[in-house]
Design an enzyme around this catalytic site. Sequence first.
Site, PDB file in Angstrom:
ATOM      1  NE  ARG A  12      27.051  33.696  43.751  1.00  0.00           N
ATOM      2  CZ  ARG A  12      26.422  32.751  43.064  1.00  0.00           C
ATOM      3  NH1 ARG A  12      26.862  32.376  41.860  1.00  0.00           N
ATOM      4  NH2 ARG A  12      25.334  32.179  43.541  1.00  0.00           N
ATOM      5  CG  LEU A  13      26.575  42.325  42.245  1.00  0.00           C
ATOM      6  CD1 LEU A  13      27.157  43.675  41.866  1.00  0.00           C
ATOM      7  CD2 LEU A  13      26.277  42.268  43.747  1.00  0.00           C
TER       8      LEU A  13
END
Length: 197
Positions: free
Chosen positions: A174-175
């Site tokens: 989720r970066l």
Amino acid sequence: MELKTENPFQLFEQWLDEAKESEPNDPNAMALATADSTGQPSVRMVLLKDVDERGFVFYTNLESNKGHDLAENPKAGLLFHWKSKRRQVRVKGLVEAVSPEEADAYFASRARGSQIGAWASDQSRPLESKFALEKRVAKYAAQFGIGTVPRPEHWSGFRIVPQYIEFWQDGKFRLHDRFVFTREDSQSPWQIDRLYP
């Protein structure tokens, strides 16, 4: 992801071209968000029909709910989501009508059945039955015969002139990568910022 252009329209067109290779249906589909004069929001899917340095264009019945919203409050948001590419683009900006010449040219390019449908449909208003719509289609098909179908006055296009364009690319854990292009108006230069995911 690293930006290779400072022009958001070039990046958008690149992403759209890539989506055309992998999206199973309608890579030009976009969620259009509008609000009426009271601020009540509404969102629906429409199709992008043109994009250039002036903005993002779609066409509709001006008497539809979205047509009324934009007449009362000429601002809109767009969202393109390409699931196959794990990407999305968000757009916010002011809305202006396309020129009659642009609307005429696009209408003339549509399939004849779609042209007849533009005359037959009282978009967003109550419909007593499917048969009633079919009767209206038959009426206008007979009226125009085999001749040219003119563009109805109640049918035209809108251009969203963006002040904000955000590009989002999915990342591991989720970066995600997020870049936003902002400007004060259509004559101002773009400012580019990377955002936290």
